[in-house]
Design a protein around this motif. Structure first.
Motif, mmCIF file in Angstrom:
data_model
loop_
_atom_site.group_PDB
_atom_site.id
_atom_site.type_symbol
_atom_site.label_atom_id
_atom_site.label_comp_id
_atom_site.label_asym_id
_atom_site.label_seq_id
_atom_site.Cartn_x
_atom_site.Cartn_y
_atom_site.Cartn_z
ATOM 1 N N PRO A 43 0.808 -1.222 0.000
ATOM 2 C CA PRO A 43 0.000 0.000 0.000
ATOM 3 C C PRO A 43 0.846 1.280 0.000
ATOM 4 C CG PRO A 43 -0.869 -1.553 1.595
ATOM 5 C CD PRO A 43 0.431 -2.112 1.083
ATOM 6 N N ALA A 44 1.944 1.294 0.728
ATOM 7 C CA ALA A 44 2.770 2.505 0.790
ATOM 8 C C ALA A 44 3.320 2.855 -0.589
ATOM 9 C CB ALA A 44 3.904 2.325 1.794
ATOM 10 N N GLU A 45 3.720 1.853 -1.336
ATOM 11 C CA GLU A 45 4.229 2.090 -2.686
ATOM 12 C C GLU A 45 3.129 2.631 -3.593
ATOM 13 O OE1 GLU A 45 7.262 2.156 -4.200
ATOM 14 O OE2 GLU A 45 7.933 2.034 -2.119
ATOM 15 N N ASP A 46 1.929 2.079 -3.450
ATOM 16 C CA ASP A 46 0.809 2.566 -4.252
ATOM 17 C C ASP A 46 0.485 4.018 -3.929
ATOM 18 O OD1 ASP A 46 0.491 0.323 -5.783
ATOM 19 O OD2 ASP A 46 -1.235 -0.438 -4.685
ATOM 20 N N VAL A 47 0.555 4.380 -2.646
ATOM 21 C CA VAL A 47 0.312 5.780 -2.254
ATOM 22 C C VAL A 47 1.351 6.676 -2.928
ATOM 23 C CG1 VAL A 47 0.377 7.422 -0.342
ATOM 24 C CG2 VAL A 47 -0.816 5.254 -0.072
#
Length: 77
Positions: free
Chosen positions: A2-6
């Motif tokens: 999720p952090a990468e997607d953000v």
């Protein structure tokens, strides 16, 4: 991831003017809803007051000079 997607999403917002416009428009609707709730609860402040406080509390301390993203837009999410 999720952090990468953000990170990827925010990079897209910064690079894509149409996406940035859409995100800004949608976030404004959220601000209007927050202002309505605050008013119903008896609080008295302007959008500018809210914007300033949120930038101080949760906004980016310093954005790169090339950034087109308003930290307030991101805070609203």
């Amino acid at each position: 991831m999720p952090a990468e997607d953000v990170k990827k999403f925010l990079a897209s917002v910064e690079k894509d003017a149409a996406l940035r416009k859409k995100v800004t428009k949608e976030s404004q609707g959220a601000v209007d809803r927050v202002m309505k709730i605050a008013k119903q609860k008896g609080y008295k402040f302007t959008k500018a007051d809210l914007h300033d406080h949120l930038k101080k509390k949760w906004g980016a301390k310093k954005l790169p000079s090339s950034s087109k993203v308003d930290p307030f837009t991101c805070v609203v999410f």
